[in-house]
Design a protein around this motif. Structure first.
Motif, short mmCIF file in Angstrom:
data_model
loop_
_atom_site.label_atom_id
_atom_site.label_comp_id
_atom_site.label_asym_id
_atom_site.label_seq_id
_atom_site.Cartn_x
_atom_site.Cartn_y
_atom_site.Cartn_z
N LEU A 1 31.66 46.21 37.25
CA LEU A 1 32.27 44.98 36.73
C LEU A 1 33.79 45.11 36.69
CD1 LEU A 1 29.75 44.17 33.86
CD2 LEU A 1 29.87 43.13 36.13
N ALA A 2 34.27 46.28 36.29
CA ALA A 2 35.72 46.49 36.27
C ALA A 2 36.31 46.47 37.67
CB ALA A 2 36.03 47.82 35.57
N ARG B 1 28.94 37.92 37.30
CA ARG B 1 30.40 38.03 37.39
C ARG B 1 30.92 37.38 38.68
NH1 ARG B 1 33.84 41.50 34.77
NH2 ARG B 1 32.32 41.14 33.11
N ASP C 1 36.64 42.88 39.11
CA ASP C 1 37.82 42.19 38.60
C ASP C 1 39.10 42.75 39.22
OD1 ASP C 1 36.18 40.64 37.02
OD2 ASP C 1 36.50 41.83 35.21
N ARG C 2 39.19 44.07 39.33
CA ARG C 2 40.38 44.69 39.90
C ARG C 2 40.55 44.31 41.37
NH1 ARG C 2 42.62 49.40 42.48
NH2 ARG C 2 40.61 49.80 43.50
N GLU D 1 31.06 33.73 38.32
CA GLU D 1 32.24 33.36 37.54
C GLU D 1 33.49 33.34 38.40
OE1 GLU D 1 32.21 36.27 34.47
OE2 GLU D 1 30.51 35.39 33.40
N HIS D 2 33.59 34.29 39.32
CA HIS D 2 34.74 34.31 40.23
C HIS D 2 34.62 33.26 41.33
CE1 HIS D 2 37.13 37.71 38.86
NE2 HIS D 2 36.03 38.44 38.70
N LYS E 1 41.26 40.33 41.57
CA LYS E 1 42.48 39.85 40.92
C LYS E 1 43.74 40.53 41.45
CE LYS E 1 40.23 38.64 36.53
NZ LYS E 1 40.15 38.95 35.07
#
Length: 345
Positions: free
Chosen positions: A111-112, A148, A115-116, A151-152, A119
């Motif tokens: 999950l991290a 996730r 996002d990295r 969501e993106h 983003k």
């Protein structure tokens, strides 16, 4: 212009790390035989042989979770994604975007990393495999990953994963004659999508976008089988599937299969391409070649796939949508990358 959304590359920094972690693994000896898979200059030359071609890069096999334990795979994902992002930054006219690799045996780290990569590195989606070290992707432990990505609002690429240890018959220990690859991979994709659909995934996440490799595997060819379950024959009706009802699906199963996206990576087979396009429709088909995995260093796959798509009996606008339009929309590609690609046509 053509945007290949599912091809493979292995950056040097990542490949070097594999040598340390899995010495003697078959990929270490065979991948360098396909230079466009591991050498960026060779890949650039390959792309330049085809006017207006771009590659959205994704990491080649094996899945990270088969390379190292949960405390190692996050590092592998960072090396792979940083390297792919660097290539896109250095050669944006050839590589407009990349798909992030994930350490799926470590969900918090996954999950991290999602996002990295999205983003901060510019990833336009993520790649997962049909099973996670033998676990079905439909298990609830992996649902946060799919949630996730919804969501993106970016797609999930699903690549089949099956090896020779999956025997062809229960009395045997290993697959023979490369059946695990030729027919096992399409089966893996089909089984994975079916399990995800029957798990209620698309009722929970109706806007989730999944790109299935190799035109959805067996799905288009066996679409008639999808409409008639075994128990339906004896305990249902033409419009009632008992298993779908038990799973609480809100729509007929076939409707969910048509929500999937499918790529054209079918080794240039025209009949299979027609079958897949007939099932999924132009809006759900994306151009992809699986390059450079052929005996011509990718040329045969690219050439054959272009020919197969161009042979579809559709208009110019629909051809352009498969070659580039759907990728633009789904990946939300930067305008600058598209402009540079247009200048190369």
């Amino acid at each position: 212009m053509k945007i290949d959304v599912f091809n493979h590359f292995m950056p040097k920094a990542y490949f070097d790390r594999l040598r340390e972690l899995i010495p003697g693994h078959v990929v270490l000896s065979v991948f360098p035989r396909v230079k466009a898979l591991v050498d960026v200059e060779t890949r650039l030359r390959l792309i330049d042989e085809f006017d207006g071609m771009q590659h959205v890069l994704s990491l080649a096999n094996p899945p990270l979770e088969l390379v190292g334990p949960p405390d190692v795979t996050p590092e592998l994902a960072r090396i792979a994604n940083d390297s792919l992002a660097d290539l896109c930054a250095k050669y944006p006219d050839h590589f407009p975007a990349f798909i992030a690799a994930l350490p799926m045996n470590n969900i918090d780290a996954t999950l991290a990393e999602i996002d990295r990569a999205i983003k901060y590195l510019g990833a336009r989606g993520v790649q997962v495999f049909t099973n996670v070290a033998g676990k079905p992707l439909s298990r609830q432990e992996f649902r946060p990953v799919l949630r996730r990505m919804a969501e993106h609002d970016l797609p999930v690429w699903v690549h089949p994963m099956r090896g020779p240890q999956f025997s062809d018959y229960a009395s045997e220990q290993a697959s023979e004659d490369e059946i695990w690859f030729s027919f096992g991979w399409p089966y893996e994709t089909t089984a994975c999508m079916t399990r995800l659909i029957y798990s209620g995934l698309f009722d929970e996440l109706p806007n989730l976008k999944i790109v299935t490799h190799h035109m959805g595997g067996m799905i288009p060819y066996f679409s008639g089988k999808i409409t008639l379950g075994f128990r339906q024959i004896f305990h249902g009706t033409p419009m009632r599937n008992p298993v779908a009802e038990e799973r609480g699906l809100k729509k007929p199963p076939l409707d969910y299969f048509k929500m999937l996206y499918a790529d054209t990576a079918l080794n240039g087979a025209r009949a299979a391409t027609r079958c897949g396009h007939d099932f999924f429709g132009t809006r759900q088909c994306l151009f992809a070649t699986d390059a450079p995995f052929d005996a011509e260093g990718g040329r045969g796959l690219i050439r054959g796939t272009i020919d197969a798509v161009e042979a579809l009996d559709i208009g110019k606008a629909e051809h352009e949508r498969i070659f580039v339009g759907n990728a633009d929309d789904l990946l939300k590609l930067p305008a600058a990358a598209k402009a540079k690609a247009g200048a190369r046509v």
